[in-house]
Structure formats: C-alpha cells, structure tokens
Scaffold this active site. Structure first.
Site, PDB file in Angstrom:
ATOM      1  N   TYR A 135     -60.663 -83.238  33.599  1.00  0.00           N
ATOM      2  CA  TYR A 135     -60.777 -84.589  32.866  1.00  0.00           C
ATOM      3  C   TYR A 135     -62.237 -84.424  31.873  1.00  0.00           C
ATOM      4  CZ  TYR A 135     -57.049 -86.915  35.555  1.00  0.00           C
ATOM      5  OH  TYR A 135     -56.098 -87.132  36.428  1.00  0.00           O
ATOM      6  N   LYS A 186     -56.500 -72.965  42.685  1.00  0.00           N
ATOM      7  CA  LYS A 186     -55.462 -71.787  41.966  1.00  0.00           C
ATOM      8  C   LYS A 186     -56.002 -70.888  41.937  1.00  0.00           C
ATOM      9  CE  LYS A 186     -51.216 -71.048  39.973  1.00  0.00           C
ATOM     10  NZ  LYS A 186     -50.153 -70.982  41.170  1.00  0.00           N
ATOM     11  N   ASP A 218     -49.333 -74.930  44.098  1.00  0.00           N
ATOM     12  CA  ASP A 218     -48.405 -75.330  44.299  1.00  0.00           C
ATOM     13  C   ASP A 218     -47.605 -75.025  45.522  1.00  0.00           C
ATOM     14  OD1 ASP A 218     -49.513 -72.264  44.253  1.00  0.00           O
ATOM     15  OD2 ASP A 218     -47.835 -71.441  42.243  1.00  0.00           O
ATOM     16  N   ASP A 242     -55.353 -85.152  41.860  1.00  0.00           N
ATOM     17  CA  ASP A 242     -54.017 -86.548  41.069  1.00  0.00           C
ATOM     18  C   ASP A 242     -52.895 -86.453  41.258  1.00  0.00           C
ATOM     19  OD1 ASP A 242     -54.458 -89.220  39.023  1.00  0.00           O
ATOM     20  OD2 ASP A 242     -53.132 -87.956  37.579  1.00  0.00           O
ATOM     21  N   ASP A 246     -50.411 -88.692  44.055  1.00  0.00           N
ATOM     22  CA  ASP A 246     -49.507 -89.388  44.149  1.00  0.00           C
ATOM     23  C   ASP A 246     -48.031 -88.773  45.046  1.00  0.00           C
ATOM     24  OD1 ASP A 246     -50.347 -91.281  41.556  1.00  0.00           O
ATOM     25  OD2 ASP A 246     -48.472 -91.081  40.190  1.00  0.00           O
TER      26      ASP A 246
HETATM   27  C1  IPM Z   1     -55.795 -92.751  39.321  1.00  0.00           C
HETATM   28  C2  IPM Z   1     -55.029 -92.264  37.688  1.00  0.00           C
HETATM   29  C3  IPM Z   1     -56.419 -92.152  37.109  1.00  0.00           C
HETATM   30  C4  IPM Z   1     -56.300 -90.349  36.791  1.00  0.00           C
HETATM   31  C5  IPM Z   1     -55.880 -92.854  35.468  1.00  0.00           C
HETATM   32  C6  IPM Z   1     -55.435 -94.363  35.625  1.00  0.00           C
HETATM   33  C7  IPM Z   1     -56.907 -92.140  34.039  1.00  0.00           C
HETATM   34  O1  IPM Z   1     -53.850 -91.920  37.826  1.00  0.00           O
HETATM   35  O2  IPM Z   1     -56.890 -92.728  39.177  1.00  0.00           O
HETATM   36  O3  IPM Z   1     -55.522 -91.391  39.401  1.00  0.00           O
HETATM   37  O4  IPM Z   1     -55.624 -89.667  36.253  1.00  0.00           O
HETATM   38  O5  IPM Z   1     -57.108 -90.686  38.007  1.00  0.00           O
HETATM   39 MG    MG Z   2     -53.392 -90.423  39.148  1.00  0.00          MG
END
Ligand code: IPM
Ligand code: MG
Length: 356
Positions: A135, A186, A218, A242, A246
């Site tokens: 990042y 990884k 993975d 990240d 999700d």
């Molecule tokens: C998160 C989001 C952010 C990230 C984006 C909006 C920059 O996806 O907080 O997980 O990638 O960290």
């Molecule tokens: Mg995210």
C-alpha cells in the site's frame, strides 16, 4: 473527550448519523467536531485530506470515520482520489494495528451464504497491519519502457520493526482471547513474507502461553470458508488483511455488520466500518448502520476506556437483531425469515437507541 467525526462520501454521512444518535443517547461528555474527508474533502478544499481535517484528527481523542469514494472522483489523479484521504490519515496518525472482528450473531447465522453450521457462533479477530506493505511501498507508479510499452510497479516491503510491533499486537490480542494466533503470509514465494515469519517466530518467545501457527494466504482464504471456527486471532500484512477481512465479513451475513478499530502505539484510534461508501445505495435510507454503530462501541472500549458503555451498545445491537429488525443486506428475500422485518437506516438506528 473530543471526537473527530469524518463522515466522508456515499452512505458515510447516513450511517455515521445513526452512530452519533447512539453515542448521544449515552449522555457522555463527548464533544463531536465534524470535518470533510475523501471526495467531500476534495469538494470542500481540493484535497481528500484537507489540512484542517488532519489537524482535527490529530487533536481529537478518537476519530469516527464513515466511508470514502464515489464514481465522480474516479477520474482524478491518484493523489486527489478519496481513498488517499483515508490512507494518508492512517499513515499520518500512525494507525498500524487494524482490528477487524468477525462475529456471527445467532440471529444472522442463516443470513450468511455459508451453511449456518459452519458459521454459527463464530468469533474471530483479523488483525491487519495498516501502514506498511504494498500500500505504501516505494518505488511505485506507471512508467514507459524503452519498448514504448507501459509498466506498473508497486513494492511489497516490511521492515523488521514494523513486523515486530504488529506481531506484539497480535500476541497481546490472543492473550485476551483464546490464546491462539495464526500468522498469515506467502513465505513460500515472497522474501518479505519469509522475514515476516522469522520475526513473528522470534516475538512468540515472549508469549509462551500463545499457540502460534502459520498459514499461507491462499490456504487461509480456503480455511476461512471450509472451517472458520478453527481460528481465534489472525495476524497478517496490509494487503492480505484487506482481502481476508472482506472474505470473513461474508461469514457474518453481511459486510454491513463488520466494525473496525485502527490503533496507534498508544491506543489512540480511528473507528470505521470495513465496508465502503456504496454510492449505488447512497441517500436511499437502505444502508446498514450497524457496522458503524459497532465501530462506535469499539471506540468507547479501546480509546475512551468506557467498556461498560461499549457492552451496552453491543447488547442493544444484539437486541434489535433478536427483535427481528433487518436492513436490506441482512434480510432474506423474498419475504424474509419468520419474525423478521425489513427496516431502513434511520429506523435501525432509532431501534438501537430504543434498545439502549
Ligand atoms: C478497507 C478499504 C480501503 C483499503 C480502501 C477504501 C482504500 O478497502 O479499509 O479495507 O484498501 O484499506
Ligand atoms: Mg478493504
């Protein structure tokens, strides 16, 4: 106590308004000061993180954040895009430890797309490193090769000290929970991950009570769907965290349920739902405010030392779910599960306040 309130874009202002309602209902001596960030920051001051917003965030005891991003900003040069406001805030405030708990509330076990018996009772914590990795790594950019073809570059990098401090956060979190820590990397392919693993193993010596395991990312992605209850705390780097967070959100029924805390070395923090600005549903009173309300509860717990109040807010959220209230994202169409009722953003916030 001063709280910087940064609603941002899309559904950000709507969901944050509900969290503020809940905080006000607690009648605490909180001073809330609002400032624009993301696309709203760009519109107001030509910068996704206006100087005044950063100054407010620095001076506050904690930051409550909505979401950033919108189609109208996608064509801007990258440094002016809404996401940069969020990334710079994390970096400037040194918020390296990102706590993303994934908890399955009993009433929502059937809202997950994963079988209820796999997710019922799930309670895991993903600890994501938040200020390093690909990042922020340099070099980065897009340049043109001698052949005339363009090439994009991003760099994954971690220093030992960056890994060490997030490893300590991971072990400390595990000590307060089930004493199991899984480090995700990884290391079979990436040197960065090899170093990560070495440092985590070194830090483990200071926490003999914690059972440490390692998974490749993975495999972890697969295990999260196969048998998520095997985990207690997962510690991982910025980009793996990240993606895995999700994925973990879907175990809980909806990404609209997952709060997060981003802490610095002194537990000053920024609190935000893990979901984005959802421009497609913005302004329609359909977004789920619970991730933001639960983020406010995390703020009470971690930055303001108000654990009893945090418990009250979390209990109120459980109660409205038990009452059958569901925003669209956790309502099972068509018709809904027995005893459930579809409600809007504001009604959900009001119900949490009533439950308090
Ligand atoms: C998160 C989001 C952010 C990230 C984006 C909006 C920059 O996806 O907080 O997980 O990638 O960290
Ligand atoms: Mg995210």
């Amino acid at each position: 106590m001063k709280i910087a309130v940064l609603p941002g874009d899309g559904i950000g202002p709507e969901i944050l308004a509900e969290a503020l309602k809940v905080l006000r209902a607690l009648k605490l001596p909180l001073e809330m000061q609002e400032a624009p960030v993301g696309g709203a920051g760009y519109d107001a001051a030509g910068d996704p993180l206006p100087e005044a917003t950063l100054a407010l965030a620095r001076s506050a005891d904690a930051v409550l954040f909505g979401a950033v991003g919108g189609w109208e900003y996608d064509k801007l040069p990258r440094p002016m895009r809404p996401e940069q406001g969020l990334l710079r805030l994390r970096k400037e405030l040194g918020l390296f430890a990102n706590l993303r708990p994934a908890v399955v509330y009993p009433e929502l076990a059937s809202a997950s797309t994963v079988k209820p018996e796999i997710v019922a009772g799930l309670d895991i914590l993903i600890l994501r490193e938040l200020t390093g990795d690909i990042y922020f790594g340099e070099p980065r950019g897009v340049h043109t090769l001698a052949s005339g073809e363009r090439e994009g570059i991003n760099t994954m990098r971690y220093t030992e000290s960056e890994v060490r401090r997030i490893a300590h956060s991971g072990f400390r979190a595990a000590m307060q929970r089930g004493k199991r820590l899984c480090s995700v990397d990884k290391a079979n392919v990436l040197e960065t991950s090899g170093l990560w693993r070495e440092v985590v193993i070194e830090v483990a010596k200071e926490y003999p009570e914690v059972e440490l395991s390692h998974l490749y990312v993975d495999n972890c992605a697969m295990q999260l769907i196969r048998n998520p209850k095997q985990f207690d705390v997962i510690v991982t780097g910025n980009i793996f965290g990240d993606i895995l967070s999700d994925e973990a959100s879907m175990l809980t029924g909806s990404i609209g349920m997952l709060p997060s805390a981003s802490l610095d070395a002194n537990n000053k923090g920024m609190y935000e739902p893990i979901h984005g600005s959802a421009p497609d549903i913005a302004g329609k009173n359909v977004a789920n405010p619970l991730a933001t309300i639960l983020s406010a509860a995390m703020m009470l717990r971690y930055s303001l030392n108000l654990a009893a109040e945090a418990d009250r807010v979390e209990a109120a959220v459980r109660r409205v779910l038990a009452q059958g209230l569901r925003t669209a994202d956790i309502y099972s169409e068509p018709g809904g599960a027995a005893g459930t009722r579809k409600v809007g953003t504001r009604e959900m916030g009001d119900a949490v306040v009533a439950a308090l």
